[in-house]
Design an enzyme around this catalytic site. Structure first.
Site, PDB file in Angstrom:
ATOM      1  N   TYR A 117      11.422   6.871  15.346  1.00  0.00           N
ATOM      2  CA  TYR A 117      11.254   6.951  13.887  1.00  0.00           C
ATOM      3  C   TYR A 117      12.314   7.892  13.271  1.00  0.00           C
ATOM      4  CZ  TYR A 117       8.802   7.820   9.439  1.00  0.00           C
ATOM      5  OH  TYR A 117       8.471   7.932   8.110  1.00  0.00           O
ATOM      6  N   VAL A 121      10.698  -7.741   6.334  1.00  0.00           N
ATOM      7  CA  VAL A 121      12.071  -7.305   6.005  1.00  0.00           C
ATOM      8  C   VAL A 121      13.016  -7.325   7.206  1.00  0.00           C
ATOM      9  CG1 VAL A 121      11.404  -5.858   4.032  1.00  0.00           C
ATOM     10  CG2 VAL A 121      11.546  -4.834   6.313  1.00  0.00           C
ATOM     11  N   ARG A 123       0.847  -1.207   0.000  1.00  0.00           N
ATOM     12  CA  ARG A 123       0.000   0.000   0.000  1.00  0.00           C
ATOM     13  C   ARG A 123       0.881   1.254   0.000  1.00  0.00           C
ATOM     14  NH1 ARG A 123      -0.118   0.448   5.794  1.00  0.00           N
ATOM     15  NH2 ARG A 123       0.607  -1.579   6.549  1.00  0.00           N
TER      16      ARG A 123
HETATM   17  P1  NAP Z   1       2.105   2.778   4.806  1.00  0.00           P
HETATM   18  O1  NAP Z   1       1.005   3.166   3.902  1.00  0.00           O
HETATM   19  O2  NAP Z   1       1.855   2.535   6.240  1.00  0.00           O
HETATM   20  O3  NAP Z   1       2.863   1.537   4.160  1.00  0.00           O
HETATM   21  C1  NAP Z   1       3.956   0.925   4.787  1.00  0.00           C
HETATM   22  C2  NAP Z   1       4.380  -0.267   3.966  1.00  0.00           C
HETATM   23  O4  NAP Z   1       5.463  -0.933   4.637  1.00  0.00           O
HETATM   24  C3  NAP Z   1       3.263  -1.280   3.816  1.00  0.00           C
HETATM   25  O5  NAP Z   1       3.294  -1.800   2.510  1.00  0.00           O
HETATM   26  C4  NAP Z   1       3.634  -2.342   4.830  1.00  0.00           C
HETATM   27  O6  NAP Z   1       3.128  -3.571   4.388  1.00  0.00           O
HETATM   28  C5  NAP Z   1       5.151  -2.317   4.752  1.00  0.00           C
HETATM   29  N1  NAP Z   1       5.802  -2.907   5.910  1.00  0.00           N
HETATM   30  C6  NAP Z   1       5.754  -2.474   7.199  1.00  0.00           C
HETATM   31  N2  NAP Z   1       6.487  -3.284   7.983  1.00  0.00           N
HETATM   32  C7  NAP Z   1       7.022  -4.246   7.174  1.00  0.00           C
HETATM   33  C8  NAP Z   1       7.874  -5.351   7.397  1.00  0.00           C
HETATM   34  N3  NAP Z   1       8.352  -5.648   8.612  1.00  0.00           N
HETATM   35  N4  NAP Z   1       8.214  -6.106   6.339  1.00  0.00           N
HETATM   36  C9  NAP Z   1       7.763  -5.841   5.096  1.00  0.00           C
HETATM   37  N5  NAP Z   1       6.954  -4.797   4.826  1.00  0.00           N
HETATM   38  C10 NAP Z   1       6.587  -4.009   5.853  1.00  0.00           C
HETATM   39  O7  NAP Z   1       3.253   3.903   4.793  1.00  0.00           O
HETATM   40  P2  NAP Z   1       3.780   4.881   3.659  1.00  0.00           P
HETATM   41  O8  NAP Z   1       3.360   6.231   4.052  1.00  0.00           O
HETATM   42  O9  NAP Z   1       3.488   4.375   2.311  1.00  0.00           O
HETATM   43  O10 NAP Z   1       5.343   4.793   3.976  1.00  0.00           O
HETATM   44  C11 NAP Z   1       6.271   4.173   3.111  1.00  0.00           C
HETATM   45  C12 NAP Z   1       7.657   4.636   3.512  1.00  0.00           C
HETATM   46  O11 NAP Z   1       7.739   6.052   3.393  1.00  0.00           O
HETATM   47  C13 NAP Z   1       8.027   4.312   4.962  1.00  0.00           C
HETATM   48  O12 NAP Z   1       9.383   3.977   5.062  1.00  0.00           O
HETATM   49  C14 NAP Z   1       7.765   5.626   5.665  1.00  0.00           C
HETATM   50  O13 NAP Z   1       8.529   5.742   6.841  1.00  0.00           O
HETATM   51  C15 NAP Z   1       8.183   6.615   4.600  1.00  0.00           C
HETATM   52  N6  NAP Z   1       7.635   7.958   4.771  1.00  0.00           N
HETATM   53  C16 NAP Z   1       6.295   8.172   4.732  1.00  0.00           C
HETATM   54  C17 NAP Z   1       5.819   9.460   4.897  1.00  0.00           C
HETATM   55  C18 NAP Z   1       4.363   9.795   4.865  1.00  0.00           C
HETATM   56  O14 NAP Z   1       4.021  10.946   5.149  1.00  0.00           O
HETATM   57  N7  NAP Z   1       3.480   8.899   4.528  1.00  0.00           N
HETATM   58  C19 NAP Z   1       6.716  10.508   5.113  1.00  0.00           C
HETATM   59  C20 NAP Z   1       8.070  10.236   5.156  1.00  0.00           C
HETATM   60  C21 NAP Z   1       8.525   8.961   4.968  1.00  0.00           C
HETATM   61  P3  NAP Z   1       2.572  -4.752   5.338  1.00  0.00           P
HETATM   62  O15 NAP Z   1       1.878  -4.101   6.478  1.00  0.00           O
HETATM   63  O16 NAP Z   1       1.708  -5.515   4.405  1.00  0.00           O
HETATM   64  O17 NAP Z   1       3.812  -5.495   5.716  1.00  0.00           O
END
Ligand code: NAP
Length: 247
Positions: A155, A64, A16
């Site tokens: 984080y 992971v 996602r």
């Molecule tokens: P999200 O919608 O919560 O998605 C997180 C993804 O990581 C999901 O696909 C989840 O899949 C996967 N995941 C979590 N733990 C995992 C594990 N142990 N092994 C494998 N997969 C795992 O978050 P997002 O906003 O798309 O974030 C993606 C990245 O961008 C992250 O690194 C986040 O820190 C970074 N980020 C996001 C934002 C923001 O504002 N959204 C800002 C800065 C950085 P499952 O639950 O199916 O494993």
């Protein structure tokens, strides 16, 4: 010819949010894309959508933070697709708390997924890239890792760690023809930020010069650039995709 024709990409956290849109963008650009996450059903859906974009796509259920699980998955991808050109370390979680209340478990969970997961990904995949003498590694950091954030010390530390990891590995792997870069997204509309309270969003918005949250596709496009030959002379860079928040 599509930009990433005949390239093989691995995207972690592809069930996602940013990871899913990144996998779809890479597939649309012609890459054979392996989509990794813990939720098997959702990650299969991403691969299915990626195939509709015209590319070959595989789905893997994997955590992971578990080295052997990840290693077995990468070996399978290499066995089926014959090379690995692009790794996007995107899987990430939050476990927010004020520092005095933060538990060791909240600290460890975030470090294990966000930082150790990226280390494992690089350690495993770089073996193949070194043999090929080419590769692109893109690590998803965060604005929190650059400027810090109240209630997110675990984080922010993991994401600052990603930046140090990126720069160190970029120096190590540059002589092998591998570029390693990071992206530091600001506030992007995904499940991760949907947990924010309305009042928090209202205080955040005026701090973003472009006046809005970003879209996952906007991060995906930056990944696409760093995964493509257009960025061949860029390594060890942290690309801010944050509407100007960190400037
Ligand atoms: P999200 O919608 O919560 O998605 C997180 C993804 O990581 C999901 O696909 C989840 O899949 C996967 N995941 C979590 N733990 C995992 C594990 N142990 N092994 C494998 N997969 C795992 O978050 P997002 O906003 O798309 O974030 C993606 C990245 O961008 C992250 O690194 C986040 O820190 C970074 N980020 C996001 C934002 C923001 O504002 N959204 C800002 C800065 C950085 P499952 O639950 O199916 O494993």
């Amino acid at each position: 010819m599509p930009l990433l024709d005949s390239k093989v990409a691995i995207v972690t956290g592809a069930s996602r949010g940013i990871g899913k849109d990144t996998a779809l963008a890479l597939a649309e650009a012609g890459a054979k894309t392996a989509c990794l996450a813990r939720n098997e059903e959702l990650v299969k859906q991403t691969a299915e959508e990626a195939r509709k974009k015209g590319g070959e796509a595989l789905a893997y259920k994997v955590d992971v933070s578990k080295f052997q699980e990840l290693e077995a998955v990468v070996e399978d991808i290499y066995g089926r697709l014959g090379r690995i050109d692009i790794l996007v370390n995107n899987a990430g979680i939050t476990r927010d708390n004020l520092i005095i209340r933060m538990t060791e478990e909240e600290w460890d969970q975030v470090m294990d997924t966000n930082l150790k997961g990226a280390f494992f990904g690089i350690k495993i995949v770089s073996r193949y890239m070194i043999k090929q003498r080419s590769g692109k590694i893109i690590n998803i950091a965060s604005v929190a890792g650059v400027v810090g954030n109240k209630g997110q010390s675990n984080y922010a530390a993991s994401k600052a760690g990603i930046i140090g990891l990126t720069k160190s590995v970029a120096k190590e792997l540059a002589p092998r023809g591998i570029q390693v870069n990071a992206i530091a997204p600001g506030f992007i509309t995904t499940d991760m930020t949907s947990k924010l309270k309305e009042e928090t969003k209202e205080t955040l918005l005026p701090q973003i010069p472009l006046g809005r949250f970003g879209l996952p596709q906007e991060v995906a496009r930056a990944v696409l650039f760093l995964a493509s030959p257009d960025s061949d002379y860029i390594t060890g860079h942290v690309l801010h995709v944050d509407g100007g928040l960190a400037m």
